[in-house]
Structures are given as C-alpha cells and as structure tokens.
Design an enzyme around this catalytic site. Structure first.
Site, PDB file in Angstrom:
ATOM      1  CG  ASP A  81      -6.036   5.101  -0.885  1.00  0.00           C
ATOM      2  OD1 ASP A  81      -5.056   5.888  -0.616  1.00  0.00           O
ATOM      3  OD2 ASP A  81      -5.928   4.191  -1.606  1.00  0.00           O
ATOM      4  CB  SER A 135       0.922   2.450  -5.302  1.00  0.00           C
ATOM      5  OG  SER A 135       1.240   3.123  -4.160  1.00  0.00           O
ATOM      6  CG  HIS A 161      -2.579   5.374  -2.784  1.00  0.00           C
ATOM      7  ND1 HIS A 161      -3.237   4.130  -2.571  1.00  0.00           N
ATOM      8  CD2 HIS A 161      -1.134   4.894  -3.059  1.00  0.00           C
ATOM      9  CE1 HIS A 161      -2.323   3.279  -2.234  1.00  0.00           C
ATOM     10  NE2 HIS A 161      -1.173   3.588  -2.702  1.00  0.00           N
TER      11      HIS A 161
END
Ligand SMILES: *[C@@H]1O[C@H](CO)[C@@H](O)[C@H](O)[C@H]1NC(C)=O
Ligand SMILES: *[C@@H]1O[C@H](CO)[C@@H](O)[C@H](O)[C@H]1NC(C)=O
Ligand SMILES: *[C@@H]1O[C@H](CO)[C@@H](O)[C@H](O)[C@H]1NC(C)=O
Length: 395
Positions: free
Chosen positions: A359, A50, A362
């Site tokens: 978050d 991610s 990330h």
C-alpha cells in the site's frame, strides 16, 4: 553508626551471589553449553508498529483504520485481519517457522494467565517509540496515541497475571521477545511535518534509540533470555516518501542501484548503526560468565528489504519493485496520498505476490515472507525444517 557485624555482611554477600547465580542460570541450557534456540522458545512476545501489529490498532481505531477495509487481508485471511498487508506479516511467518502459536494481540486477549501463556503481541500500527507529548510539543500530528512506553506497561501488566515471580520467569525465560521494529513512524511524523533531516538525526534519533533501550532493558529485567531487535527499514524505498519527495529529493539524489532516496536511507542506516551500538552496550552490561548471558540479536530488516529491491527477479518479484500493488493507479509509484489502499476508487493489483509494497507504506505477504526468511536465516531461531515450512529456499 556502628559497622555491621562481619557475619551479617557475609550473609548479604551470599544472598547476592545466590540470586545472581539463579538469575543467570535461567538463561542456560541444561547441558550448560550452547543454547539451542530451537527448543527453548514456547511462545512469542512482540512489540512494535504496523510492521508487527496483528490486531491492536484495528481494536483501537475500528472502522476509522484504513486496514479495516478490503482488500486488506485478501490474500490469506480473506478479510481485513488487523494486519497492514494483503496477508501475513513477518511475525506470523516467524511463529509458523518456530512452531509456536501466533501471539494474541494484547487488546484482543482474554487477559487470563492461559491467554498470556500463548504469547502476546503488544505492537500497535501507527505507534511511536516516543511519547505523544514529544510530538505535540513540536506541533506534530501523531497517528495513534500509543508509544513504546504504553506497550511495555501492557507487558508488565500481562506478566503480573501469570502469578508468582517464579512462574513469570518460567514463562519469560522460554519466550522469544521481538522488540520492534519501532521508530519508523516517529520519523514519518517528522517528515510529514516538514522537519529537517538534521533535526530527525540529532533530536529524534537519540531519543528513539533510548526508548528502545528502555524496552529491551525492561524485558531483560523480566527474565527474557532471547531478545530480537529489528532495525529500521530503508525509508528511502518507501513509495509514500518517494511520492512525497518526487522532484525535490535534494542532496544525494537517488541511489543508482535501488532507485531509493539516498538521504532517507542514510537516516535509516544511521538509526541502525546507533541501534547496534546501543545493543552492544546492553550485551556487555548483561553478559554473565560466558554461557549464561541473555542473547540480544539485531535483525537486519534494512538489508532484507534492499536485497529484494535491488534484485527483485532473484526473489520472484517483478521489475520496478517500488511500484505499489494497491492504489488508485497513476503516478510513478501508483501511490496517492489522498487515496490510500482501501479508499473508494482504489484497488489491488492482480498478482500481489509479484509486488514488494502492498500500500505504499507496508509490504505484501510475499515480501513479508522473504523478509522473515532472511531474518530467520541469520538468527538461527529455527530449524531448517521450520524455514522450509514457511516456504523459504531450502534443500
Ligand atoms: C498510553 O500511556 C499514556 C500515559 O501513561 C496514557 O495516558 C494513555 O491512556 C495510554 N494509551 C493507551 C491506549 O492505553
Ligand atoms: C515451567 O513451566 C512448565 C510448563 O509450562 C512446567 O512443566 C514446569 O514445571 C515449570 N517449571 C517451573 C520451575 O515452574
Ligand atoms: C510541508 O511542505 C509542503 C511543501 O512545501 C506543504 O505543501 C505542506 O503543507 C507542508 N506541511 C506541513 C505540515 O507544514
């Protein structure tokens, strides 16, 4: 069996010499001197999780993906863009600084040669270095069933579509390969499943390094001349893990300077040491006659992130850099495992550009920009003008 005639042996030797020379030459500049990274890269091929994904996980998971909901993407794209951030991520800034197209997410690409010539991003959010079987065999729950092996299989598939081997090499030799970051999810899955650090270090880590080694070897075999391999981020500074281990951080406690969890940062540092050692081995294995080698570069994400966390003000971030921008509120870190950013009752902070963590897992666009600046500063992949273009400190 009679020995082959000498002439046959000579022919074979000659063929070997010529092909070895041709392979090595493809990584040399016309002047045979120092490679100028700046002019050689026409596109990016990237792999990872991610921290690098720009749309593949969203394609796989659809609206089950947390990142499919606002406020993901609010800062730059104005909508959820498939990136795990409020805006752009490191690879976006690197592409912009180099003046090359954004690599298209593999699962969104049109799958034509023309698509692949613009660069492709194979990274999948939640993806692991190790195969799903490794985790299933240990009763561990994975995030998404995509391993590094899937990503390299996709790459080989994409390469085939570029035509002849000669044409494939023309493309690979003039591309920047970004292989990683990968492995952080493997460790997260282990940690969330209550595996010991000792098991992560002795069982997970060597296998993760070996999976990265295979991927790097594959892209070099395909003709890559520049391969950047980002290391692990400081796991002990992840607000998700800081919250999970609150009150039970164990031996080592918190680092007095960064306030991150020492034992988890030690794991990331060990990973990075082993990664660098492996890259050193590969460099020796692929070194030609000095000026003709593939360049394999380690990108120090760990350092880039800890620099910000230790001195947030210096980089334009607020104090308390371990507090999350987007969450439900409350707790020491504004992180709640039961209500991730995007879930009902959560909201983003008023000024994401002042926060490091978007978050809890990330980074914000602002932190991603700083990380890209730091990486580009050490890699010499772009001109000063390129770094200025993305807003790094420049004269
Ligand atoms: C990943 O690879 C495995 C093993 O080859 C395969 O079964 C699986 O379908 C692949 N996953 C995706 C999303 O392509
Ligand atoms: C390599 O590709 C470029 C454009 O992408 C083209 O101009 C050049 O002729 C190609 N070279 C070879 C040797 O195929
Ligand atoms: C891990 O340990 C915690 C605390 O002891 C417990 O609440 C949790 O259910 C455990 N998780 C798993 C996957 O075993």
């Amino acid at each position: 069996m009679a020995p082959p005639p000498l002439s046959r042996i000579l022919v074979i030797l000659l063929v070997l010499l010529v092909s070895a020379g041709a392979g090595a030459d493809s990584c040399t500049d016309d002047d045979g001197g120092h490679r100028s990274h700046q002019t050689r890269h026409a596109r990016i091929f990237s792999f990872g999780d991610s921290l690098t994904d720009t749309g593949n996980a969203l394609r796989i998971l659809g609206d089950r993906a947390i990142i499919s909901r606002p406020p993901y993407g609010e800062t730059f794209f104005g909508r959820p863009s498939g990136r795990a951030s409020d805006g752009r991520i490191m690879i976006d800034f690197i592409a912009e600084a180099m003046g090359v197209p954004q690599p298209t997410p593999y699962l969104l690409a049109g799958k034509t040669a023309a698509d692949f010539r613009r660069g492709v991003n194979f990274a999948v959010g939640g993806g692991t270095a190790l195969d799903p079987g490794f985790f299933e065999g240990r009763g561990l729950k994975i995030f998404v069933p995509v391993s590094f092996r899937n990503q390299t299989a996709w790459f080989k598939n994409a390469l085939q579509r570029l035509g002849s081997v000669h044409e494939q090499r023309n493309v690979t030799a003039t591309s920047l390969f970004v292989v990683g970051e990968i492995g952080v999810n493997d460790y997260l899955i282990g940690l969330l499943g209550n595996r010991t650090l000792s098991e992560l270090k002795t069982v997970f880590l060597p296998r993760i390094i070996s999976a990265i080694r295979s991927a790097v070897t594959d892209v070099i075999a395909a003709g890559a001349c520049t391969v950047v391999v980002p290391g692990a981020i400081p796991l002990g500074c992840e607000p998700e893990l800081l919250t999970l281990y609150q009150g039970r951080v164990g031996a080592g406690g918190y680092d007095p300077e960064s306030r991150c969890i020492t034992s988890l940062n030690d794991l990331a540092e060990l990973h990075n040491r082993e990664l660098r050692r492996m890259l050193g081995d590969l460099r020796r294995a692929h070194s030609g006659s000095g000026t003709t080698t593939t360049s394999i570069v380690y990108a120090d994400l760990y350092r880039a992130v800890t620099d910000i966390i230790v001195s947030p003000g210096r980089y334009g971030f607020r104090d308390r850099p371990l507090v999350v921008c987007c969450g439900r509120g409350g707790g020491a870190y504004n992180f709640d495992m039961a209500a991730n950013c995007g879930a009902p009752g959560t909201k983003a902070c008023a000024d994401p550009s002042a926060y490091v963590s978007w978050d809890g897992v990330h980074f914000t666009e602002a932190a991603n920009r700083r990380i890209a600046c730091s990486v580009l500063g050490t890699l010499r992949l772009t001109t000063q003008a390129g770094r200025c273009r993305i807003g790094c400190d420049c004269d």
